[in-house]
Write a protein that holds these residues in place. Structure first.
Motif, mmCIF file in Angstrom:
data_model
loop_
_atom_site.group_PDB
_atom_site.id
_atom_site.type_symbol
_atom_site.label_atom_id
_atom_site.label_comp_id
_atom_site.label_asym_id
_atom_site.label_seq_id
_atom_site.Cartn_x
_atom_site.Cartn_y
_atom_site.Cartn_z
ATOM 1 N N ALA A 11 0.849 -1.199 0.000
ATOM 2 C CA ALA A 11 0.000 0.000 0.000
ATOM 3 C C ALA A 11 0.884 1.249 0.000
ATOM 4 C CB ALA A 11 -0.919 0.003 1.217
ATOM 5 N N LEU A 12 2.080 1.115 0.570
ATOM 6 C CA LEU A 12 3.062 2.196 0.562
ATOM 7 C C LEU A 12 4.310 1.726 -0.171
ATOM 8 C CD1 LEU A 12 2.874 3.488 4.259
ATOM 9 C CD2 LEU A 12 1.898 4.571 2.222
ATOM 10 N N GLY A 13 4.977 2.665 -0.814
ATOM 11 C CA GLY A 13 6.227 2.346 -1.495
ATOM 12 C C GLY A 13 7.174 3.520 -1.411
ATOM 13 N N LEU A 14 8.298 3.372 -2.112
ATOM 14 C CA LEU A 14 9.310 4.433 -2.138
ATOM 15 C C LEU A 14 9.684 4.690 -3.589
ATOM 16 C CD1 LEU A 14 12.119 3.731 0.494
ATOM 17 C CD2 LEU A 14 10.623 5.731 0.372
ATOM 18 N N SER A 15 9.842 5.958 -3.935
ATOM 19 C CA SER A 15 10.338 6.266 -5.273
ATOM 20 C C SER A 15 11.866 6.213 -5.244
ATOM 21 C CB SER A 15 9.873 7.654 -5.700
ATOM 22 O OG SER A 15 10.574 8.631 -4.934
ATOM 23 N N LEU A 16 12.472 6.203 -6.418
ATOM 24 C CA LEU A 16 13.936 6.197 -6.461
ATOM 25 C C LEU A 16 14.508 7.478 -5.881
ATOM 26 C CD1 LEU A 16 14.805 4.417 -9.807
ATOM 27 C CD2 LEU A 16 15.442 3.697 -7.505
ATOM 28 N N GLY A 17 13.704 8.533 -5.891
ATOM 29 C CA GLY A 17 14.129 9.785 -5.264
ATOM 30 C C GLY A 17 13.891 9.794 -3.759
ATOM 31 N N LEU A 18 13.474 8.610 -3.207
ATOM 32 C CA LEU A 18 13.247 8.417 -1.772
ATOM 33 C C LEU A 18 12.114 9.283 -1.227
ATOM 34 C CD1 LEU A 18 16.932 7.912 -0.653
ATOM 35 C CD2 LEU A 18 15.192 6.171 -1.097
ATOM 36 N N GLN A 19 11.049 9.356 -2.023
ATOM 37 C CA GLN A 19 9.806 9.934 -1.535
ATOM 38 C C GLN A 19 8.817 8.793 -1.314
ATOM 39 O OE1 GLN A 19 8.786 12.712 -4.649
ATOM 40 N NE2 GLN A 19 9.770 14.387 -3.549
ATOM 41 N N VAL A 20 7.974 8.956 -0.283
ATOM 42 C CA VAL A 20 6.961 7.938 -0.005
ATOM 43 C C VAL A 20 5.918 7.966 -1.126
ATOM 44 C CG1 VAL A 20 5.167 7.200 1.617
ATOM 45 C CG2 VAL A 20 7.293 8.217 2.481
ATOM 46 N N MET A 21 5.514 6.770 -1.584
ATOM 47 C CA MET A 21 4.421 6.665 -2.559
ATOM 48 C C MET A 21 3.256 5.945 -1.878
ATOM 49 S SD MET A 21 6.295 5.545 -6.129
ATOM 50 C CE MET A 21 6.852 3.934 -5.594
ATOM 51 N N VAL A 22 2.046 6.455 -2.110
ATOM 52 C CA VAL A 22 0.849 5.774 -1.632
ATOM 53 C C VAL A 22 0.190 5.146 -2.853
ATOM 54 C CG1 VAL A 22 -1.386 6.041 -0.487
ATOM 55 C CG2 VAL A 22 0.558 7.453 0.223
ATOM 56 N N ARG A 73 -11.509 6.034 4.739
ATOM 57 C CA ARG A 73 -12.611 6.986 4.852
ATOM 58 C C ARG A 73 -12.455 7.930 6.025
ATOM 59 N NH1 ARG A 73 -16.987 3.548 6.097
ATOM 60 N NH2 ARG A 73 -15.344 2.074 6.586
ATOM 61 N N THR A 74 -11.920 7.419 7.141
ATOM 62 C CA THR A 74 -11.869 8.264 8.338
ATOM 63 C C THR A 74 -10.612 9.133 8.317
ATOM 64 O OG1 THR A 74 -10.589 6.646 9.571
ATOM 65 C CG2 THR A 74 -12.984 6.422 9.657
ATOM 66 N N PRO A 75 -10.584 10.203 9.123
ATOM 67 C CA PRO A 75 -9.390 11.056 9.149
ATOM 68 C C PRO A 75 -8.125 10.263 9.482
ATOM 69 C CG PRO A 75 -11.212 12.141 10.274
ATOM 70 C CD PRO A 75 -11.687 10.747 9.932
ATOM 71 N N ALA A 76 -8.216 9.310 10.401
ATOM 72 C CA ALA A 76 -7.023 8.524 10.758
ATOM 73 C C ALA A 76 -6.529 7.718 9.566
ATOM 74 C CB ALA A 76 -7.336 7.594 11.934
ATOM 75 N N GLY A 77 -7.469 7.129 8.833
ATOM 76 C CA GLY A 77 -7.096 6.355 7.648
ATOM 77 C C GLY A 77 -6.578 7.260 6.551
ATOM 78 N N ARG A 78 -7.269 8.387 6.375
ATOM 79 C CA ARG A 78 -6.901 9.298 5.275
ATOM 80 C C ARG A 78 -5.563 9.992 5.527
ATOM 81 N NH1 ARG A 78 -11.090 10.489 1.747
ATOM 82 N NH2 ARG A 78 -10.180 12.516 1.324
ATOM 83 N N ALA A 79 -5.100 9.960 6.760
ATOM 84 C CA ALA A 79 -3.787 10.544 7.058
ATOM 85 C C ALA A 79 -2.699 9.848 6.231
ATOM 86 C CB ALA A 79 -3.477 10.420 8.551
ATOM 87 N N VAL A 80 -2.961 8.610 5.843
ATOM 88 C CA VAL A 80 -1.984 7.883 5.014
ATOM 89 C C VAL A 80 -1.794 8.577 3.660
ATOM 90 C CG1 VAL A 80 -1.585 5.697 3.769
ATOM 91 C CG2 VAL A 80 -2.322 5.659 6.157
ATOM 92 N N TYR A 81 -2.880 9.115 3.090
ATOM 93 C CA TYR A 81 -2.744 9.808 1.796
ATOM 94 C C TYR A 81 -1.708 10.930 1.896
ATOM 95 C CZ TYR A 81 -7.370 7.808 0.590
ATOM 96 O OH TYR A 81 -8.429 6.974 0.343
#
Ligand SMILES: [Zn+2]
Length: 307
Positions: free
Chosen positions: A245-256, A263-271
């Motif tokens: 569900a999460l990854g890393l780009s070659l530039g070392l940025q988090v990818m979702v 749906r909830t704010p806690a879940g959406r914090a991942v975005y």
């Protein structure tokens, strides 16, 4: 009548040959997932028999959740192990159908099961079901994911893995490379005992809690216990990283992954992690491109969110 020990040994050997269908580090957990599903049925009902009509949805679900990113359809990816596992000498179908095709499986009401000698050896020694399952699950999945896989196929993770093996650093499968016992502590230290993605740094009576050392390239797939293959991640982000569900780009940025939804704010914090640039203290070894690329190809689920 109990079969001789030879039978048990040969059954375990046959199942062990399925441990990893990987070439050059490519994940292919399809056959192991079908065997695990069959072992779960065998443990629960005394028979591994499963009609395609039932296996299709369940297997497709397992492959979608725990398999590598895929471009083939769900039914297609389920037909692959259901027909091809026959070649490994552990699986039979009640009709002769061509490899990989969904149509003949559905039309013919085909049923599959573990080969009779395999099934009877396992039934004679139910502990073998657990050891075969343990071998398969730990050689195909990291410790964060293995208990979920077992649960999904109807096996009890505590019975199969034992409580100690639920810890990421514990235990292994026979023939596995030795783990470096200092790696976990070194990774946590290098990342200041906080999640590399969200900064979570909880402690309880002075000790880090809920922070884990995560392999970028999985240990079971040749990932070294090296600082440039490790990240400190909170338990949630470790799991999301290992499930793609999460990854890393070659530039070392988090990818979702665009496949992740909440749906909830806690879940959406991942975005909100999307695009976050890893920023450990100076001197910390960053994940090596070769390991990041492996994770993107073999684990990360599909396309990243549009930035
Ligand atoms: Zn985190």
């Amino acid at each position: 009548m109990r079969p001789p020990d030879e039978a048990a040994v040969s059954v375990l050997a046959r199942l062990a040959s399925l441990r990893q269908h990987q070439r050059h580090g490519q994940r292919s957990p399809h056959k192991p997932l079908l065997v695990l599903l069959a072992l779960g049925r065998l443990a629960a009902t005394g028979s591994s028999e499963v009609p395609w009509t039932q296996a299709e949805a369940k297997l497709a679900e397992l492959i979608a959740e725990f398999g590598p990113p895929s471009r083939t359809g769900r039914a297609q990816s389920a037909a692959y192990p259901f027909t091809r596992l026959r070649a490994d000498g552990v699986w039979v179908l009640d009709q002769d159908v061509p490899m990989d095709l969904v149509g003949p499986l559905a039309r013919g009401h085909v049923t599959g099961r573990l080969e009779a000698p395999v099934e009877s050896a396992l039934l004679a020694r139910p502990a073998l079901i657990g050891s075969a399952a343990r071998d398969l699950v730990l050689s195909n999945f990291p410790a964060t994911v293995a208990p979920d896989v077992l649960q999904a196929v109807g096996l009890d993770p505590r019975q199969v893995l034992g409580p100690g093996d639920l810890l990421p650093s514990a235990g292994g499968v026979p023939g596995e490379r030795a783990r470096d016992p200092r790696w976990r502590a070194a990774v946590l230290e290098a990342w200041d005992r906080q999640c590399a993605f969200c900064g979570y740094d909880g402690q309880i009576t002075g000790a880090s809690v809920g922070i884990e050392a995560a392999h970028v390239r999985w240990f079971a797939f040749g990932g070294p216990d090296a600082l440039d293959n490790g990240l400190a991640l909170c338990a949630l982000h470790h799991k999301l990283f290992d499930l793609g569900a999460l990854g890393l780009s070659l530039g070392l940025q988090v990818m979702v992954s665009a496949k992740f939804s909440a749906r909830t704010p806690a879940g959406r914090a991942v975005y909100e992690l999307h695009g976050y640039q890893l920023a450990p203290r100076p001197g910390t070894a960053m994940p090596a491109p070769v390991h990041v690329t492996w994770h993107t190809r073999q684990v990360f689920k599909g396309e990243p969110l549009a930035a």
